[in-house]
Design a protein around this motif. Structure first.
Motif, short mmCIF file in Angstrom:
data_model
loop_
_atom_site.label_atom_id
_atom_site.label_comp_id
_atom_site.label_asym_id
_atom_site.label_seq_id
_atom_site.Cartn_x
_atom_site.Cartn_y
_atom_site.Cartn_z
N PRO A 195 0.79 -1.23 0.00
CA PRO A 195 0.00 0.00 0.00
C PRO A 195 0.83 1.28 0.00
CG PRO A 195 -0.26 -1.19 2.08
CD PRO A 195 0.58 -2.04 1.19
N GLU A 196 2.06 1.23 0.49
CA GLU A 196 2.89 2.44 0.52
C GLU A 196 3.28 2.89 -0.88
OE1 GLU A 196 7.12 3.81 2.41
OE2 GLU A 196 5.82 2.53 3.63
N ASP A 197 3.47 1.94 -1.80
CA ASP A 197 3.81 2.28 -3.18
C ASP A 197 3.32 1.17 -4.12
OD1 ASP A 197 4.85 3.09 -5.62
OD2 ASP A 197 6.79 3.68 -4.80
N PRO A 198 2.03 1.16 -4.41
CA PRO A 198 1.48 0.11 -5.27
C PRO A 198 2.09 0.10 -6.68
CG PRO A 198 -0.21 1.73 -4.71
CD PRO A 198 1.02 2.08 -3.94
N GLN A 199 2.53 1.25 -7.15
CA GLN A 199 3.15 1.31 -8.48
C GLN A 199 4.46 0.53 -8.49
OE1 GLN A 199 4.53 5.17 -9.79
NE2 GLN A 199 4.21 4.64 -11.94
N LEU A 200 5.27 0.68 -7.45
CA LEU A 200 6.53 -0.05 -7.38
C LEU A 200 6.29 -1.55 -7.26
CD1 LEU A 200 9.62 -0.10 -7.22
CD2 LEU A 200 9.41 0.23 -4.74
N SER A 201 5.35 -1.95 -6.42
CA SER A 201 5.11 -3.38 -6.27
C SER A 201 4.59 -4.00 -7.57
CB SER A 201 4.16 -3.67 -5.10
OG SER A 201 2.92 -3.03 -5.28
N ALA A 202 3.73 -3.30 -8.28
CA ALA A 202 3.24 -3.80 -9.57
C ALA A 202 4.37 -3.87 -10.59
CB ALA A 202 2.11 -2.91 -10.09
N TRP A 203 5.26 -2.90 -10.57
CA TRP A 203 6.39 -2.88 -11.51
C TRP A 203 7.32 -4.05 -11.26
CZ3 TRP A 203 11.74 -1.96 -10.90
CH2 TRP A 203 12.43 -1.74 -12.09
N VAL A 204 7.58 -4.36 -9.99
CA VAL A 204 8.46 -5.48 -9.65
C VAL A 204 7.87 -6.79 -10.17
CG1 VAL A 204 9.32 -6.86 -7.70
CG2 VAL A 204 9.61 -4.38 -7.69
N VAL A 205 6.57 -6.98 -9.99
CA VAL A 205 5.90 -8.17 -10.52
C VAL A 205 6.04 -8.21 -12.04
CG1 VAL A 205 3.65 -9.29 -10.84
CG2 VAL A 205 4.30 -8.40 -8.59
N TYR A 206 5.81 -7.08 -12.68
CA TYR A 206 5.90 -6.97 -14.14
C TYR A 206 7.31 -7.32 -14.64
CZ TYR A 206 6.14 -4.59 -18.67
OH TYR A 206 6.34 -4.29 -19.99
N VAL A 207 8.32 -6.80 -13.96
CA VAL A 207 9.71 -7.06 -14.36
C VAL A 207 10.03 -8.55 -14.22
CG1 VAL A 207 12.11 -6.68 -13.66
CG2 VAL A 207 10.58 -4.74 -13.93
N ARG A 208 9.58 -9.16 -13.13
CA ARG A 208 9.81 -10.60 -12.97
C ARG A 208 9.13 -11.40 -14.07
NH1 ARG A 208 8.73 -10.26 -6.64
NH2 ARG A 208 10.87 -9.95 -5.94
N GLN A 209 7.92 -11.02 -14.42
CA GLN A 209 7.20 -11.71 -15.50
C GLN A 209 7.92 -11.56 -16.84
OE1 GLN A 209 3.37 -9.83 -15.19
NE2 GLN A 209 2.60 -11.34 -13.73
N ARG A 210 8.37 -10.35 -17.13
CA ARG A 210 9.10 -10.13 -18.38
C ARG A 210 10.39 -10.92 -18.42
NH1 ARG A 210 9.84 -4.33 -20.52
NH2 ARG A 210 10.73 -5.60 -22.17
N ASN A 211 11.06 -11.03 -17.29
CA ASN A 211 12.30 -11.80 -17.24
C ASN A 211 12.03 -13.28 -17.46
OD1 ASN A 211 15.22 -11.98 -16.72
ND2 ASN A 211 14.56 -13.12 -14.91
N ARG A 212 10.99 -13.82 -16.82
CA ARG A 212 10.65 -15.23 -17.00
C ARG A 212 10.31 -15.54 -18.46
NH1 ARG A 212 8.16 -14.80 -11.85
NH2 ARG A 212 6.17 -14.28 -12.80
N ALA A 213 9.73 -14.56 -19.16
CA ALA A 213 9.37 -14.74 -20.57
C ALA A 213 10.53 -14.39 -21.50
CB ALA A 213 8.16 -13.86 -20.90
N ASN A 214 11.73 -14.19 -20.93
CA ASN A 214 12.91 -13.78 -21.71
C ASN A 214 12.62 -12.54 -22.55
OD1 ASN A 214 14.67 -15.82 -20.80
ND2 ASN A 214 13.65 -17.27 -22.17
N ASN A 215 11.92 -11.61 -21.95
CA ASN A 215 11.53 -10.39 -22.63
C ASN A 215 12.07 -9.15 -21.92
OD1 ASN A 215 10.29 -8.84 -24.56
ND2 ASN A 215 8.23 -9.09 -23.75
N LEU A 216 13.27 -9.30 -21.37
CA LEU A 216 13.93 -8.21 -20.67
C LEU A 216 15.36 -8.15 -21.17
CD1 LEU A 216 13.11 -6.21 -18.38
CD2 LEU A 216 14.11 -7.80 -16.77
N SER A 217 15.80 -6.98 -21.57
CA SER A 217 17.14 -6.86 -22.15
C SER A 217 18.22 -7.22 -21.13
CB SER A 217 17.38 -5.43 -22.65
OG SER A 217 17.56 -4.54 -21.56
N GLN A 218 19.34 -7.70 -21.64
CA GLN A 218 20.48 -8.05 -20.78
C GLN A 218 20.96 -6.82 -20.01
OE1 GLN A 218 20.13 -11.15 -20.26
NE2 GLN A 218 22.30 -11.58 -20.39
N GLU A 219 20.86 -5.66 -20.64
CA GLU A 219 21.27 -4.42 -19.98
C GLU A 219 20.42 -4.18 -18.72
OE1 GLU A 219 20.51 0.20 -20.97
OE2 GLU A 219 21.63 -0.88 -22.52
N LYS A 220 19.12 -4.38 -18.84
CA LYS A 220 18.24 -4.19 -17.69
C LYS A 220 18.46 -5.26 -16.63
CE LYS A 220 14.79 -1.53 -20.13
NZ LYS A 220 13.43 -1.44 -20.64
#
Length: 134
Positions: free
Chosen positions: A59-84
């Motif tokens: 609740p303190e930062d729902p945008q950050l928590s949603a982004w972290v979930v999103y980043v993990r999902q993109r990484n699992r799908a191999n859809n995140l650049s090596q730079e990131k």
């Protein structure tokens, strides 16, 4: 708005005012700015809590928590650049949330926790229930 400008239908005065406010005309610029903002939020979280395990539905930062979930999902799908990936590794980002890791070690394919079970304060670790932190 972007389409109006691209098609020449936007007055130059409005274009100038939007640019003064920091409006970004290209979507890839917007994505880069959002990434940088979220990385800074994650670094601030880490400085405050000593780790990068941002709780789901924090609740303190729902945008950050949603982004972290999103980043993990993109990484699992191999859809995140090596730079990131390297940028996140450099700040010791936790790629697997604790509940998923615990379920995997128990042979389960999915971890399920209700919203009521998730902890809302990442600074309050409960050693008896580590699966509640993400």
């Amino acid at each position: 708005m972007r389409q109006s400008k691209r098609m020449g239908k936007m007055k130059e005065e409005r274009v100038r005012k939007l640019e003064e406010l920091g409006f970004l005309w290209r979507c890839e610029q917007t994505g880069k700015v959002i990434w940088e903002e979220m990385i800074e939020k994650l670094k601030a979280f880490q400085a405050r809590h000593g780790h990068c395990r941002v709780p789901v539905e924090w609740p303190e930062d729902p945008q950050l928590s949603a982004w972290v979930v999103y980043v993990r999902q993109r990484n699992r799908a191999n859809n995140l650049s090596q730079e990131k990936v390297k940028e996140l590794d450099a700040i010791q980002f936790v790629w697997t949330d604790v509940a998923t890791a615990a379920a995997a070690s128990n042979g389960s394919t999915a971890a399920t926790t209700s919203n009521a079970q998730r902890r809302s304060d990442p600074g309050e670790a409960d050693p008896g229930r580590p699966e509640l932190l993400y």
